[in-house]
Enzyme design. Sequence first.
Site, mmCIF file in Angstrom:
data_model
loop_
_atom_site.group_PDB
_atom_site.id
_atom_site.type_symbol
_atom_site.label_atom_id
_atom_site.label_comp_id
_atom_site.label_asym_id
_atom_site.label_seq_id
_atom_site.Cartn_x
_atom_site.Cartn_y
_atom_site.Cartn_z
ATOM 1 N N LYS A 124 -0.521 -2.548 16.914
ATOM 2 C CA LYS A 124 -1.031 -1.176 16.873
ATOM 3 C C LYS A 124 -1.192 -0.698 18.311
ATOM 4 O O LYS A 124 -1.968 -1.294 19.082
ATOM 5 C CB LYS A 124 -2.397 -1.135 16.196
ATOM 6 C CG LYS A 124 -2.391 -1.416 14.702
ATOM 7 C CD LYS A 124 -3.828 -1.673 14.268
ATOM 8 C CE LYS A 124 -3.995 -1.672 12.760
ATOM 9 N NZ LYS A 124 -5.334 -2.204 12.402
ATOM 10 N N GLU A 153 -5.458 5.922 3.095
ATOM 11 C CA GLU A 153 -4.049 5.728 3.458
ATOM 12 C C GLU A 153 -3.114 6.074 2.308
ATOM 13 O O GLU A 153 -1.949 5.704 2.333
ATOM 14 C CB GLU A 153 -3.819 4.292 3.917
ATOM 15 C CG GLU A 153 -4.605 3.966 5.175
ATOM 16 C CD GLU A 153 -4.130 2.686 5.838
ATOM 17 O OE1 GLU A 153 -4.175 1.623 5.185
ATOM 18 O OE2 GLU A 153 -3.708 2.747 6.995
HETATM 19 C C1 2PG Z 1 -5.590 -2.140 9.290
HETATM 20 C C2 2PG Z 1 -5.497 -0.638 9.463
HETATM 21 C C3 2PG Z 1 -4.405 -0.036 8.643
HETATM 22 P P1 2PG Z 1 -7.546 0.666 10.402
HETATM 23 O O1 2PG Z 1 -6.674 -2.708 9.133
HETATM 24 O O2 2PG Z 1 -4.570 -2.806 9.343
HETATM 25 O O3 2PG Z 1 -4.464 -0.407 7.286
HETATM 26 O O4 2PG Z 1 -6.729 -0.012 9.198
HETATM 27 O O5 2PG Z 1 -6.622 1.599 11.077
HETATM 28 O O6 2PG Z 1 -8.715 1.322 9.751
HETATM 29 O O7 2PG Z 1 -7.954 -0.473 11.308
HETATM 30 MG MG MG Z 2 -5.659 -4.781 9.201
#
Ligand code: 2PG
Ligand code: MG
Length: 425
Positions: free
Chosen positions: A336, A204
Amino acid sequence: MKIASLDALQIFDSRGNPTVEVLVTLEDGSAGRGLVPSGASTGRHEALELRDGDPERFRGKSVLRAVAHARGEIADALAGWDVFDQAGIDARLIELDGTPDKSRLGANAILGSSMAVANAAAAARGVPLFESLGGGEGTLLPLPEIQIFGGGKHAQGRIDIQDFMIVALAAQSYEETLEVTHNVFHAAAEVMRGRGKLAGVADEGGYWPLFDRNEEVFDALLAAIEHAGYTPGREVGLSLDIAATDLFRDGLYTLGLEKRRFDSGEFAALMIDWVGRYPIVSIEDPMAEDDWDGWKAVGAAIGDRCQLVGDDLFTTNLARIERGIAEEAANAVLIKLNQIGTVTETLAAIHRTQAAGWRPVVSARSGETEDAFIAHLAVATNAGQLKVGSFSRGERMAKWNEVLRIRRRLGDRARFAGAEILRPL
Ligand code: 2PG
Ligand code: MG
């Protein structure tokens, strides 16, 4: 305005892995795209990202079946539908899929279509996405959480903790948060270089973590903040994503770097200890995704002075957020889109979080695209916080930059709450 056609193709995310892009075209010729991100530290309760699993193609990671589902069944179902009926379209997509985790058509096929519909609706209205999504109500610019060091699954487990981030507590504007971040990010490079530990960046965009103990990172982070001329805790606070689900196996939490194991109570005590010792204003996933008792222990001890964000715990899933609210297991929810799989369900998760007096934190995935949908989502819903990884790499900067454009568009109507947003309501 009716949907004329829907097309899809396989594109690539910021890790170079295949992902889905959907294009929705309307009868007036306007169009919108949806580009789907992809996580690495995924939660067990997330909607399913459909991959082909064919070892002969892209190491099993191609998404050609999801693309075919979008071009076939989804295109047929949505043709002629009113593009402004996002809720109706998303309900139809869920019904068409017919599984609780969107595993038949694939959450990637469904989300790409849902996002493309939202973008096409904005195009038909002739306004930016945040205005179209928020019905003109979205005016609050987000407080960014920006990663300086990246670990966990985003750095091949080089250190255990996943995200070491900063929050510009004293900034008076969104622009100022970026200036503070720029200064700390580059100061951190100097600190790392000085210690002989500068070795590129993780998934990231935060610095690759050449550390021997997790707590050494706090020391480097505080040194970077001071080197940039700021006072830790007053001008710049720390924010962590422990991603503890990845550390939890057979009932125990493991910090591999230090070869230490903890039961739930001991790990909760470590989190509480860190919040007492360092200027930490927010912790995400301090405990594993199904360790509700551990979450409650942390919440009872520090929930009044530290933001506790559930990511794997909630997976943007309304039923799990309801349980969290009922059990007072956290006080904020990471949001998300691809954890749940439609724009409408994501909006519902944000609204429920806000109605409980909790804070939504809109977030990118570790595998991202050049799309800046989440910048618009954060402003449209007045979510107040945005997490996109670090302050480097195009797929990250696309989001920070998009908020600047939104800010310009809002003009005098733009609001910024600063660190106030972290205060419990
Ligand atoms: C999280 C995300 C972003 P990933 O854990 O919050 O940092 O990671 O998209 O790998 O779940
Ligand atoms: Mg997370």
